[in-house]
Write a protein that holds these residues in place. Structure first.
Motif, PDB file in Angstrom:
ATOM      1  N   VAL A 302      46.162  25.368 -13.448  1.00 29.14           N
ATOM      2  CA  VAL A 302      45.722  26.071 -14.655  1.00 29.14           C
ATOM      3  C   VAL A 302      46.191  27.521 -14.621  1.00 29.14           C
ATOM      4  O   VAL A 302      46.744  28.038 -15.580  1.00 29.14           O
ATOM      5  CB  VAL A 302      44.187  26.011 -14.799  1.00 29.14           C
ATOM      6  N   ALA A 303      45.957  28.196 -13.508  1.00 25.93           N
ATOM      7  CA  ALA A 303      46.353  29.598 -13.378  1.00 25.93           C
ATOM      8  C   ALA A 303      46.351  29.980 -11.906  1.00 25.93           C
ATOM      9  O   ALA A 303      45.747  29.308 -11.068  1.00 25.93           O
ATOM     10  CB  ALA A 303      45.407  30.501 -14.162  1.00 25.93           C
ATOM     11  N   VAL A 304      47.046  31.080 -11.603  1.00 24.31           N
ATOM     12  CA  VAL A 304      47.070  31.630 -10.251  1.00 24.31           C
ATOM     13  C   VAL A 304      46.636  33.076 -10.339  1.00 24.31           C
ATOM     14  O   VAL A 304      47.094  33.830 -11.203  1.00 24.31           O
ATOM     15  CB  VAL A 304      48.473  31.529  -9.628  1.00 24.31           C
ATOM     16  N   ASN A 305      45.734  33.479  -9.435  1.00 14.03           N
ATOM     17  CA  ASN A 305      45.187  34.823  -9.502  1.00 14.03           C
ATOM     18  C   ASN A 305      45.191  35.461  -8.117  1.00 14.03           C
ATOM     19  O   ASN A 305      44.971  34.792  -7.104  1.00 14.03           O
ATOM     20  CB  ASN A 305      43.754  34.770 -10.047  1.00 14.03           C
ATOM     21  N   PHE A 306      45.459  36.784  -8.059  1.00 13.22           N
ATOM     22  CA  PHE A 306      45.367  37.544  -6.816  1.00 13.22           C
ATOM     23  C   PHE A 306      43.988  38.182  -6.759  1.00 13.22           C
ATOM     24  O   PHE A 306      43.620  38.956  -7.650  1.00 13.22           O
ATOM     25  CB  PHE A 306      46.440  38.630  -6.768  1.00 13.22           C
ATOM     26  N   GLU A 307      43.226  37.866  -5.722  1.00 11.66           N
ATOM     27  CA  GLU A 307      41.871  38.388  -5.596  1.00 11.66           C
ATOM     28  C   GLU A 307      41.675  38.946  -4.194  1.00 11.66           C
ATOM     29  O   GLU A 307      41.637  38.193  -3.219  1.00 11.66           O
ATOM     30  CB  GLU A 307      40.854  37.289  -5.910  1.00 11.66           C
ATOM     31  N   GLU A 308      41.586  40.290  -4.127  1.00  4.92           N
ATOM     32  CA  GLU A 308      41.520  41.003  -2.852  1.00  4.92           C
ATOM     33  C   GLU A 308      42.725  40.612  -2.000  1.00  4.92           C
ATOM     34  O   GLU A 308      43.856  40.788  -2.413  1.00  4.92           O
ATOM     35  CB  GLU A 308      40.182  40.724  -2.157  1.00  4.92           C
ATOM     36  N   ASP A 309      42.516  40.046  -0.825  1.00  2.92           N
ATOM     37  CA  ASP A 309      43.635  39.698   0.050  1.00  2.92           C
ATOM     38  C   ASP A 309      43.998  38.218  -0.025  1.00  2.92           C
ATOM     39  O   ASP A 309      44.722  37.705   0.832  1.00  2.92           O
ATOM     40  CB  ASP A 309      43.304  40.057   1.506  1.00  2.92           C
ATOM     41  N   GLN A 310      43.527  37.537  -1.045  1.00  5.12           N
ATOM     42  CA  GLN A 310      43.779  36.111  -1.165  1.00  5.12           C
ATOM     43  C   GLN A 310      44.484  35.776  -2.472  1.00  5.12           C
ATOM     44  O   GLN A 310      44.399  36.514  -3.454  1.00  5.12           O
ATOM     45  CB  GLN A 310      42.468  35.318  -1.089  1.00  5.12           C
ATOM     46  N   VAL A 311      45.193  34.657  -2.428  1.00  2.00           N
ATOM     47  CA  VAL A 311      45.762  34.075  -3.644  1.00  2.00           C
ATOM     48  C   VAL A 311      44.920  32.853  -3.984  1.00  2.00           C
ATOM     49  O   VAL A 311      44.642  32.026  -3.115  1.00  2.00           O
ATOM     50  CB  VAL A 311      47.233  33.662  -3.429  1.00  2.00           C
ATOM     51  N   VAL A 312      44.492  32.763  -5.230  1.00  5.06           N
ATOM     52  CA  VAL A 312      43.615  31.665  -5.652  1.00  5.06           C
ATOM     53  C   VAL A 312      44.335  30.824  -6.696  1.00  5.06           C
ATOM     54  O   VAL A 312      44.792  31.355  -7.721  1.00  5.06           O
ATOM     55  CB  VAL A 312      42.283  32.177  -6.224  1.00  5.06           C
ATOM     56  N   VAL A 313      44.458  29.536  -6.415  1.00  3.36           N
ATOM     57  CA  VAL A 313      45.029  28.596  -7.377  1.00  3.36           C
ATOM     58  C   VAL A 313      43.873  27.887  -8.077  1.00  3.36           C
ATOM     59  O   VAL A 313      43.059  27.215  -7.432  1.00  3.36           O
ATOM     60  CB  VAL A 313      45.932  27.561  -6.674  1.00  3.36           C
ATOM     61  N   TYR A 314      43.784  28.083  -9.374  1.00  3.67           N
ATOM     62  CA  TYR A 314      42.765  27.410 -10.183  1.00  3.67           C
ATOM     63  C   TYR A 314      43.412  26.194 -10.825  1.00  3.67           C
ATOM     64  O   TYR A 314      44.315  26.318 -11.663  1.00  3.67           O
ATOM     65  CB  TYR A 314      42.234  28.369 -11.256  1.00  3.67           C
ATOM     66  N   GLY A 315      42.972  25.015 -10.402  1.00  2.00           N
ATOM     67  CA  GLY A 315      43.543  23.787 -10.921  1.00  2.00           C
ATOM     68  C   GLY A 315      42.547  23.009 -11.748  1.00  2.00           C
ATOM     69  O   GLY A 315      41.365  23.363 -11.861  1.00  2.00           O
ATOM     70  N   ASP A 316      43.010  21.940 -12.326  1.00  2.00           N
ATOM     71  CA  ASP A 316      42.144  21.041 -13.075  1.00  2.00           C
ATOM     72  C   ASP A 316      41.400  20.174 -12.076  1.00  2.00           C
ATOM     73  O   ASP A 316      41.910  19.167 -11.593  1.00  2.00           O
ATOM     74  CB  ASP A 316      42.996  20.176 -14.015  1.00  2.00           C
ATOM     75  N   TYR A 318      39.932  21.556  -9.163  1.00  2.00           N
ATOM     76  CA  TYR A 318      39.899  22.151  -7.823  1.00  2.00           C
ATOM     77  C   TYR A 318      40.169  23.648  -7.879  1.00  2.00           C
ATOM     78  O   TYR A 318      40.727  24.169  -8.856  1.00  2.00           O
ATOM     79  CB  TYR A 318      40.944  21.488  -6.916  1.00  2.00           C
ATOM     80  N   ILE A 319      39.743  24.329  -6.829  1.00  2.00           N
ATOM     81  CA  ILE A 319      40.050  25.742  -6.601  1.00  2.00           C
ATOM     82  C   ILE A 319      40.475  25.875  -5.149  1.00  2.00           C
ATOM     83  O   ILE A 319      39.747  25.457  -4.245  1.00  2.00           O
ATOM     84  CB  ILE A 319      38.840  26.669  -6.862  1.00  2.00           C
ATOM     85  N   GLU A 320      41.654  26.432  -4.895  1.00  2.00           N
ATOM     86  CA  GLU A 320      42.137  26.589  -3.527  1.00  2.00           C
ATOM     87  C   GLU A 320      42.551  28.026  -3.274  1.00  2.00           C
ATOM     88  O   GLU A 320      43.184  28.656  -4.122  1.00  2.00           O
ATOM     89  CB  GLU A 320      43.301  25.641  -3.240  1.00  2.00           C
ATOM     90  N   LYS A 321      42.199  28.518  -2.090  1.00  2.00           N
ATOM     91  CA  LYS A 321      42.521  29.876  -1.704  1.00  2.00           C
ATOM     92  C   LYS A 321      43.390  29.880  -0.440  1.00  2.00           C
ATOM     93  O   LYS A 321      43.235  29.018   0.414  1.00  2.00           O
ATOM     94  CB  LYS A 321      41.245  30.679  -1.435  1.00  2.00           C
ATOM     95  N   PHE A 322      44.293  30.839  -0.374  1.00  2.00           N
ATOM     96  CA  PHE A 322      45.095  30.995   0.844  1.00  2.00           C
ATOM     97  C   PHE A 322      45.516  32.439   1.027  1.00  2.00           C
ATOM     98  O   PHE A 322      45.352  33.255   0.134  1.00  2.00           O
ATOM     99  CB  PHE A 322      46.305  30.048   0.848  1.00  2.00           C
TER     100      PHE A 322
END
Length: 322
Positions: A302-316, A318-322
């Motif tokens: 759905v979207a990719v966002n930079f949050e503090e020191d992590q990258v967050v992938v928002y999917g349909d 699921y939510i995954e951080k790395f």
């Protein structure tokens, strides 16, 4: 979102970046209920307060802000307002630019996950446009385009120039020797690397500019027939050349893409390569630039966002951080 719509948006974006706003024809504007006199009207930004446990995210492949529900892990709303389109950097930044495809009205905005806030409006709302170019978190550069009326009810581009955002005084500072068909950029140390398209020779030229002075002149350092992005990875310049990704100083060591419509650098030697899968869904491969190995594949993005020191992938789903 269907692949057909994605393809149209991608083509429109490329057309805008290479040809300015020449698509603003009077007959087209009138067909949409507007007129040439409406140019300069400010862009109508979406006014929306997300419900609890929701975030406002930027979906860069359709150039719109959306609302994502953190509980059900789904997009629940696309934010609309007038006919705005947004543009983002290919690295971490809370800054975006927005404009209306019928009226211009460009500005710089900021999104904190809850609200979209205008922080700077171009002085000439009729005959100027602004697009993100490059940022390193401390220095932020934009492409400012200048336009003019032309015969046949068209609007032609006069020129583009690189402008630096002055955080303290909240203004744009132009680098006077950077006029050209500017498209992509990356910052490495005190240098801004950027591309300018040569229509006569049908090639992209890469320039290096010392950003410590607005009167510094850029130096030509390379030429490519195809070029879709510049990146700073560990203080080295990387090139996205359609189906290839490589270091400028080591062009023989390449990552090959079967297909890709966007590439963003996520830090720690990783890039996210976006494409449509066999089911016409948005997918992304997380690739280690050094090893050239695909570390993970995301589907239904759905979207990719930079949050503090992590990258967050928002999917349909699921939510995954790395």
């Amino acid at each position: 979102m269907k692949f057909k719509n994605l393809k149209i948006v991608t083509l429109v974006f490329i057309f805008v970046m290479l040809n300015g706003c020449s698509f603003y024809r009077t007959d087209y504007v009138k067909s949409k209920g507007g007129n040439i006199e409406s140019f300069g009207r400010e862009t109508i930004l979406p006014q929306y307060t997300p419900p609890r446990n929701c975030k406002v995210l930027f979906k860069h492949w359709n150039q719109r802000f959306v609302v994502y529900d953190l509980n059900i892990k789904k997009e629940i709303k696309e934010l609309t307002g007038g006919n705005y389109f947004g543009y983002s950097f290919n690295v971490k930044s809370d800054y975006y630019t927005v404009g209306d495809s019928y009226t211009n009205g460009f500005s710089i905005v900021e999104c904190d996950g809850e609200k979209i806030k205008e922080i700077y409006r171009l002085k000439d709302q009729r005959w100027q446009a602004i697009f993100p170019l490059a940022t390193d978190g401390k220095n932020t550069f934009f492409i400012v385009g200048y336009y003019k009326p032309a015969p046949g009810h068209k609007i032609n581009e006069r020129y583009r120039i690189i402008s630096k955002w002055d955080y303290k005084n909240r203004r744009l500072i132009e680098y006077q020797y950077t006029k050209g068909a500017i498209c992509h950029g990356a910052i490495i140390g005190r240098f801004l690397y950027y591309t300018s398209y040569d229509f006569g020779k049908e090639q992209y030229k890469i320039y290096r500019l010392d950003i410590t002075g607005v009167k510094n002149k850029p130096q030509l350092i390379g030429k490519f027939e195809r070029l879709l992005g510049l990146y700073n990875i560990n203080n080295k310049l990387y090139i996205w050349n359609d189906k290839e990704f490589f270091c400028f100083s080591k062009p023989t060591e390449k990552i090959y893409f079967k297909q890709a419509f966007d590439v963003i650098y996520t830090g720690n030697n990783n890039i996210l390569v976006f494409y449509t899968d066999s089911f016409a869904r948005i997918a992304a491969d997380l690739i280690d630039v050094k090893s050239r190995i695909v570390k993970k594949t995301f589907t239904n993005v759905v979207a990719v966002n930079f949050e503090e020191d992590q990258v967050v992938v928002y999917g349909d789903g699921y939510i995954e951080k790395f």
